[in-house]
Write an enzyme that holds these catalytic residues in place. Structure first.
Site, PDB file in Angstrom:
ATOM      1  N   THR A  79       0.838  -1.201   0.000  1.00 51.00           N
ATOM      2  CA  THR A  79       0.000   0.000   0.000  1.00 51.00           C
ATOM      3  C   THR A  79       0.873   1.251   0.000  1.00 51.00           C
ATOM      4  O   THR A  79       0.597   2.214  -0.734  1.00 51.00           O
ATOM      5  CB  THR A  79      -0.935   0.008   1.218  1.00 51.00           C
ATOM      6  OG1 THR A  79      -1.759  -1.161   1.193  1.00 51.00           O
ATOM      7  CG2 THR A  79      -1.828   1.243   1.208  1.00 51.00           C
ATOM      8  N   TRP A 100       2.544   1.497  -3.421  1.00 53.76           N
ATOM      9  CA  TRP A 100       1.577   1.857  -4.462  1.00 53.76           C
ATOM     10  C   TRP A 100       1.432   3.369  -4.565  1.00 53.76           C
ATOM     11  O   TRP A 100       1.288   3.919  -5.662  1.00 53.76           O
ATOM     12  CB  TRP A 100       0.216   1.232  -4.168  1.00 53.76           C
ATOM     13  CG  TRP A 100      -0.824   1.507  -5.209  1.00 53.76           C
ATOM     14  CD1 TRP A 100      -1.085   0.790  -6.336  1.00 53.76           C
ATOM     15  CD2 TRP A 100      -1.761   2.600  -5.229  1.00 53.76           C
ATOM     16  NE1 TRP A 100      -2.110   1.347  -7.049  1.00 53.76           N
ATOM     17  CE2 TRP A 100      -2.544   2.473  -6.398  1.00 53.76           C
ATOM     18  CE3 TRP A 100      -2.007   3.676  -4.371  1.00 53.76           C
ATOM     19  CZ2 TRP A 100      -3.553   3.374  -6.721  1.00 53.76           C
ATOM     20  CZ3 TRP A 100      -3.007   4.575  -4.700  1.00 53.76           C
ATOM     21  CH2 TRP A 100      -3.769   4.412  -5.860  1.00 53.76           C
ATOM     22  N   HIS A 101       1.485   4.039  -3.429  1.00 56.66           N
ATOM     23  CA  HIS A 101       1.250   5.485  -3.430  1.00 56.66           C
ATOM     24  C   HIS A 101       2.426   6.271  -3.984  1.00 56.66           C
ATOM     25  O   HIS A 101       2.238   7.420  -4.406  1.00 56.66           O
ATOM     26  CB  HIS A 101       0.905   5.967  -2.018  1.00 56.66           C
ATOM     27  CG  HIS A 101      -0.523   5.717  -1.643  1.00 56.66           C
ATOM     28  ND1 HIS A 101      -0.940   4.557  -1.034  1.00 56.66           N
ATOM     29  CD2 HIS A 101      -1.634   6.467  -1.816  1.00 56.66           C
ATOM     30  CE1 HIS A 101      -2.239   4.616  -0.836  1.00 56.66           C
ATOM     31  NE2 HIS A 101      -2.695   5.758  -1.302  1.00 56.66           N
ATOM     32  N   GLY A 102       3.613   5.713  -3.984  1.00 50.96           N
ATOM     33  CA  GLY A 102       4.717   6.478  -4.545  1.00 50.96           C
ATOM     34  C   GLY A 102       6.066   5.829  -4.314  1.00 50.96           C
ATOM     35  O   GLY A 102       6.250   5.053  -3.366  1.00 50.96           O
ATOM     36  N   PHE A 124      -0.366   9.590  -8.177  1.00 49.24           N
ATOM     37  CA  PHE A 124      -0.226   8.183  -7.846  1.00 49.24           C
ATOM     38  C   PHE A 124      -0.725   7.281  -8.958  1.00 49.24           C
ATOM     39  O   PHE A 124      -0.621   6.079  -8.855  1.00 49.24           O
ATOM     40  CB  PHE A 124      -0.990   7.864  -6.543  1.00 49.24           C
ATOM     41  CG  PHE A 124      -0.675   8.860  -5.446  1.00 49.24           C
ATOM     42  CD1 PHE A 124       0.646   9.187  -5.164  1.00 49.24           C
ATOM     43  CD2 PHE A 124      -1.682   9.493  -4.753  1.00 49.24           C
ATOM     44  CE1 PHE A 124       0.948  10.104  -4.175  1.00 49.24           C
ATOM     45  CE2 PHE A 124      -1.382  10.412  -3.745  1.00 49.24           C
ATOM     46  CZ  PHE A 124      -0.065  10.712  -3.455  1.00 49.24           C
TER      47      PHE A 124
END
Length: 469
Positions: free
Chosen positions: A314, A317-319, A469
């Protein structure tokens, strides 16, 4: 092109709606082709070259899903997952990974500056969910154009919500496009537009002033708290505003997308917060990572490992940055502690429950600082200032007075509307004064829309945060 722009609201959207409703409802395939063409144009508007990445992803997953459906092949599924993740890795994580390897092992690998295709994380996850569901037994889509519309339908293409194919497969063939549904869609779009332009963009002025001030500029306790709270509210109104607009646009064309937010800042625990925030992403990781790993059915060490994997992914995934990695791992620690040590669902005392809600908000707000900061150093400086309780220096009173004078009303409204006051007011007042409230509500939405439009005409800077994102 973004939803909260003059070009979209006053040019692109009216043209698409006009062309769409000129086509008879029974010609659903023609309507789908029209939406597909406009969706590809919408994506190509900013960076035309990236549309080829989107088209390649659609073709790749279309062909692989056909093969998976015909052969029930785990090998083909593995290939599909690796190719999708590989494309995402090259564009989003290769530069970060190369730089990290160079620092850790004193290498001199070339670090390439690779531009990130907008929305790649979202449409890749939608494509992945589709091929995985086909392997699990969902019916494969043999119509390439319908699959393409599912993946790149412009309302949810850039920043979600992440839509599952089985949720809209029937809607691609049969959907209701009546005045009631259209009106609901317009209402949701206007609510989202107002959230974004009138609240998120104004809150950004305060938040950016704190986070982008530079590490050498003094920052004091109250200033750090105000800046961090404004960013927490900005992110919520920015992303939930986009989701509202996406859901509203979908309804205008007869599609029903799942809700993505449920007043997350009234959460009773950190676990409850993630049941309310970005629900489509949380659901994706639950169904395609957490449950396949065994979920909570296994022994405690394995369950903790499963949580670790989910929150590591998680964060990633965001960066591609250490701040996002740490953000995800901190949530792993807090959620594991809640599950095995704190157990907030067992707290019976009313005062203790209130205190735990406050603690939840403090954790969420603190971790949003990691999410927003350019580096761990910046994040650490802001967190240190928040709890240093140093006396304000000269000039702070002027900053505080100016901030409250110019943005105070927006901060107060944002705090108030983060609670479910709108729905409860309409529910209670609507029974007694249904007609009056209804007319007043419509007038209010139109005033907010015109007010927001004035900001756009003045050239307000308003990119959506989750576009990154």
């Amino acid at each position: 092109m973004i939803f909260s722009s003059i070009y979209f609201v006053y040019l692109f959207l009216p043209i698409v709606l006009g062309a769409y409703y000129l086509i008879p409802a029974k010609w659903v395939n023609v309507r789908n082709l029209l939406l597909l063409a406009f969706s590809l144009f919408f994506y190509a508007y900013g960076e035309p070259r990236f549309v080829f990445i989107l088209v390649a992803s659609i073709l790749l997953n279309y062909l692989l899903a056909l093969g998976i459906s015909a052969a029930k092949s785990k090998l083909l599924l593995t290939v599909a997952v690796l190719l999708n993740v590989g494309i995402l890795f090259v564009f989003k994580y290769l530069s970060f990974t190369t730089g990290a390897l160079n620092r850790l092992f004193s290498l001199s690998l070339p670090v390439r500056d690779i531009a990130l295709p907008i929305g790649i994380s979202f449409f890749t996850f939608q494509a992945l969910s589709y091929v995985i569901d086909v392997y699990r037994g969902e019916k494969v889509q043999k119509n390439l154009f319908e699959l393409a519309l599912y993946i790149c339908f412009f309302p949810q293409l850039i920043a979600g919500p992440i839509v599952r194919y089985h949720d809209i497969s029937e809607q691609l063939k049969h959907r209701t496009c009546d005045m009631e549904s259209f009106g609901v869609g317009v209402e949701r779009f206007l609510i989202g537009f107002s959230k974004k332009v009138l609240l998120a963009n104004q809150l950004a002025i305060v938040a950016d002033g704190v986070f982008d001030r530079g590490d050498t500029t003094p920052l004091f306790c109250a200033q750090a708290w105000i800046g961090s709270i404004c960013y927490s509210l900005q992110l919520y109104y920015d992303f939930s505003g986009y989701s509202d607009m996406a859901i509203g646009l979908g309804r205008m064309f007869g599609f029903c997308f799942q809700e993505n937010f449920d007043h997350p800042y009234i959460a009773s625990s950190i676990t409850d917060f993630w049941r309310r925030w970005h629900k489509s992403l949380s659901g994706w990781f639950r169904d395609y990572v957490y449950i396949p790993l065994g979920g909570s059915r296994l022994k405690t060490p394995r369950h903790i490992f499963n949580l670790f994997v989910v929150w590591l992914l998680t964060g990633i995934w965001h960066g591609a940055d250490e701040t996002f990695l740490c953000w995800g791992l901190f949530y792993f620690v807090f959620l594991t502690a809640e599950k095995y040590l704190i157990r907030p669902e067992r707290i019976k005392n009313g005062g203790c429950r209130i205190l735990y809600r406050v603690f939840t908000l403090l954790v969420v707000n603190g971790l949003w600082i990691l999410f927003r900061a350019d580096s761990m150093t910046t994040a650490g400086g802001i967190l240190k200032a928040m709890f240093a309780f140093a006396a304000p220096a000269a000039g702070f009173d002027g900053w505080l007075g100016r901030t409250m004078r110019e943005e105070g009303i927006f901060i107060l409204l944002a705090l108030l509307l983060a609670m479910p006051v709108r729905s409860r007011f309409l529910e209670k007042a609507g029974h007694k004064f249904e007609k009056t409230v209804g007319i007043g509500y419509v007038i209010l939405l139109m005033i907010l829309f015109l007010w927001g439009t004035s900001y756009l005409i003045l050239g307000a800077h308003n990119p959506f945060l989750y576009f990154n994102f």
